[in-house]
Design a protein around this motif. Structure first.
Motif, mmCIF file in Angstrom:
data_model
loop_
_atom_site.group_PDB
_atom_site.id
_atom_site.type_symbol
_atom_site.label_atom_id
_atom_site.label_comp_id
_atom_site.label_asym_id
_atom_site.label_seq_id
_atom_site.Cartn_x
_atom_site.Cartn_y
_atom_site.Cartn_z
ATOM 1 N N VAL A 1 0.855 -1.180 0.000
ATOM 2 C CA VAL A 1 0.000 0.000 0.000
ATOM 3 C C VAL A 1 0.894 1.235 0.000
ATOM 4 N N ARG A 2 0.553 2.206 -0.832
ATOM 5 C CA ARG A 2 1.353 3.426 -0.934
ATOM 6 C C ARG A 2 0.427 4.630 -1.011
ATOM 7 N N LEU A 3 0.778 5.665 -0.323
ATOM 8 C CA LEU A 3 0.079 6.936 -0.495
ATOM 9 C C LEU A 3 0.512 7.555 -1.819
ATOM 10 N N LEU A 4 -0.464 7.987 -2.611
ATOM 11 C CA LEU A 4 -0.170 8.698 -3.850
ATOM 12 C C LEU A 4 -0.439 10.188 -3.676
ATOM 13 N N LYS A 5 -1.578 10.526 -3.067
ATOM 14 C CA LYS A 5 -1.925 11.931 -2.882
ATOM 15 C C LYS A 5 -2.865 12.072 -1.695
ATOM 16 N N ALA A 6 -2.691 13.137 -0.950
ATOM 17 C CA ALA A 6 -3.659 13.553 0.062
ATOM 18 C C ALA A 6 -3.981 15.021 -0.185
ATOM 19 N N HIS A 7 -5.200 15.407 0.125
ATOM 20 C CA HIS A 7 -5.622 16.786 -0.109
ATOM 21 C C HIS A 7 -6.540 17.221 1.028
ATOM 22 N N SER A 8 -6.305 18.426 1.521
ATOM 23 C CA SER A 8 -7.179 18.985 2.550
ATOM 24 C C SER A 8 -7.335 20.478 2.326
ATOM 25 N N SER A 9 -8.565 20.955 2.403
ATOM 26 C CA SER A 9 -8.836 22.387 2.263
ATOM 27 C C SER A 9 -10.049 22.745 3.096
ATOM 28 N N VAL A 10 -10.061 23.979 3.580
ATOM 29 C CA VAL A 10 -11.167 24.490 4.398
ATOM 30 C C VAL A 10 -11.843 25.615 3.638
ATOM 31 N N GLY A 11 -13.142 25.479 3.414
ATOM 32 C CA GLY A 11 -13.924 26.503 2.739
ATOM 33 C C GLY A 11 -14.941 27.131 3.677
ATOM 34 N N SER A 12 -15.365 28.319 3.349
ATOM 35 C CA SER A 12 -16.386 28.983 4.165
ATOM 36 C C SER A 12 -17.236 29.867 3.281
ATOM 37 N N ARG A 13 -18.538 29.927 3.603
ATOM 38 C CA ARG A 13 -19.463 30.785 2.882
ATOM 39 C C ARG A 13 -20.726 30.933 3.715
ATOM 40 N N TYR A 14 -21.232 32.155 3.745
ATOM 41 C CA TYR A 14 -22.466 32.458 4.478
ATOM 42 C C TYR A 14 -22.393 31.997 5.936
ATOM 43 N N GLY A 15 -21.203 32.101 6.528
ATOM 44 C CA GLY A 15 -21.044 31.756 7.930
ATOM 45 C C GLY A 15 -20.845 30.282 8.195
ATOM 46 N N GLN A 16 -20.896 29.466 7.166
ATOM 47 C CA GLN A 16 -20.686 28.031 7.327
ATOM 48 C C GLN A 16 -19.253 27.678 6.948
ATOM 49 N N VAL A 17 -18.691 26.708 7.649
ATOM 50 C CA VAL A 17 -17.311 26.279 7.424
ATOM 51 C C VAL A 17 -17.300 24.771 7.196
ATOM 52 N N TRP A 18 -16.480 24.333 6.253
ATOM 53 C CA TRP A 18 -16.357 22.900 6.020
ATOM 54 C C TRP A 18 -14.944 22.575 5.564
ATOM 55 N N GLN A 19 -14.564 21.339 5.777
ATOM 56 C CA GLN A 19 -13.240 20.844 5.382
ATOM 57 C C GLN A 19 -13.417 19.638 4.462
ATOM 58 N N ASP A 20 -12.823 19.719 3.276
ATOM 59 C CA ASP A 20 -12.831 18.603 2.336
ATOM 60 C C ASP A 20 -11.498 17.878 2.408
ATOM 61 N N VAL A 21 -11.560 16.565 2.597
ATOM 62 C CA VAL A 21 -10.358 15.734 2.736
ATOM 63 C C VAL A 21 -10.468 14.569 1.762
ATOM 64 N N SER A 22 -9.378 14.281 1.062
ATOM 65 C CA SER A 22 -9.346 13.095 0.215
ATOM 66 C C SER A 22 -7.969 12.458 0.269
ATOM 67 N N TYR A 23 -7.956 11.142 0.173
ATOM 68 C CA TYR A 23 -6.726 10.363 0.117
ATOM 69 C C TYR A 23 -6.795 9.446 -1.098
ATOM 70 N N THR A 24 -5.723 9.411 -1.882
ATOM 71 C CA THR A 24 -5.635 8.507 -3.019
ATOM 72 C C THR A 24 -4.491 7.529 -2.755
ATOM 73 N N LEU A 25 -4.790 6.233 -2.852
ATOM 74 C CA LEU A 25 -3.851 5.194 -2.490
ATOM 75 C C LEU A 25 -3.603 4.253 -3.660
ATOM 76 N N LEU A 26 -2.380 3.736 -3.748
ATOM 77 C CA LEU A 26 -2.061 2.630 -4.638
ATOM 78 C C LEU A 26 -1.995 1.360 -3.801
#
Length: 270
Positions: free
Chosen positions: A39-64
């Motif tokens: 198993v190998r990590l290929l990519k991980a991604h994390s970002s925090v967005g906000s709009r109209y007072g709401q906040v969220w975090q999108d997370v993704s992991y791509t594995l081989l």
């Protein structure tokens, strides 16, 4: 120690149940093993967005993942804000080359709803379980770390297509992430409309910053990843557009050809 995985998976119900049972009993029945190529990590991604007072975090992991058996359980073992660890089950994406598969884990942490979840910096370890044995990619014992709004982390690759889409003008925009290995570099998208009977090239340009949804990502980011972008003018006739990326730096050439399968887009209707 017993760790209970979350059970979000598109697999059939009986396979999801097996995955849940396996995850619940990993601490007692699996034999830990250190991963070499399983198993190998290929990519991980994390970002925090906000709009109209709401906040969220999108997370993704791509594995081989090495296809050692049909029945396998693929996870990202992630540290939670309270210090506990959870298994996040992965979903099969498709085949890669040399007997590997691509799997992905995605999560969104939102500030609203009945069970709001806080954004968090990430510490994680990819793992698979095959035949009762666990295999890990623990970054040589250091685990992987990614800030909550760092954007992408690349591992086991120096260039990877981040996305592509048609513009209303008829151009195809291709976003590419590369490791910042040196100041002087060249990133090029090579494409064809006739299955490589002929081909053309579109040079990519460096992007100093960009938005991901409603989040802002610096380039290069904290993990030394730069964003580059190419624009391909494509006629409305011809076969599907196929492309790959060539990255030249320090006298070396690196490729992302989607594991030898090319990236493919149908040409837009006129």
């Amino acid at each position: 120690m017993t760790h209970s995985p979350r059970t979000h998976s598109p697999a059939p119900r009986w396979r999801a149940l097996l995955a849940l049972l396996a995850g619940l009993t990993l601490g007692f029945t699996s034999l830990p093993a250190r991963a070499a190529d399983e198993v190998r990590l290929l990519k991980a991604h994390s970002s925090v967005g906000s709009r109209y007072g709401q906040v969220w975090q999108d997370v993704s992991y791509t594995l081989l993942v090495k296809n050692m058996a049909y029945e396998k359980f693929v996870y990202v073992y992630q540290k939670e804000p309270d210090g506990t660890w959870v298994n996040l089950p992965g979903s099969y994406v498709g085949p890669a080359s040399n007997g590997y598969e691509v799997w992905q884990v995605t999560r969104q942490y939102t500030s609203w709803g009945t069970t709001p979840e806080a954004t968090r910096d990430l510490e994680f370890v990819p793992r698979i379980v095959v035949g009762g044995t666990s295999y890990w990619d623990n970054n040589w014992g250091a685990n992987y770390h990614l800030g909550r709004n760092d954007g992408p982390l690349l591992k086991n690759t120096n260039v990877l297509v981040a996305g592509s889409y048609w513009r209303d003008t008829g151009h195809l925009d291709v976003s590419v992430d590369v490791q910042n290995l040196a100041y002087s570099k060249s990133v090029t998208v090579v494409y064809t409309l006739d299955n490589w009977a002929t081909q053309a090239e579109a040079p990519a340009q460096y992007v100093p910053s960009y938005t991901y949804g409603y989040s802002y990502i610096q380039s290069p980011n904290a993990k030394g990843v730069e964003r580059w972008s190419a624009h391909i003018p494509v006629p409305t006739t011809g076969g599907p557009l196929r492309f790959y990326v060539r990255y030249q730096v320090n006298g070396q050439t690196y490729w992302d050809s989607n594991f030898g399968q090319d990236y493919v887009h149908a040409t837009p209707a006129p």
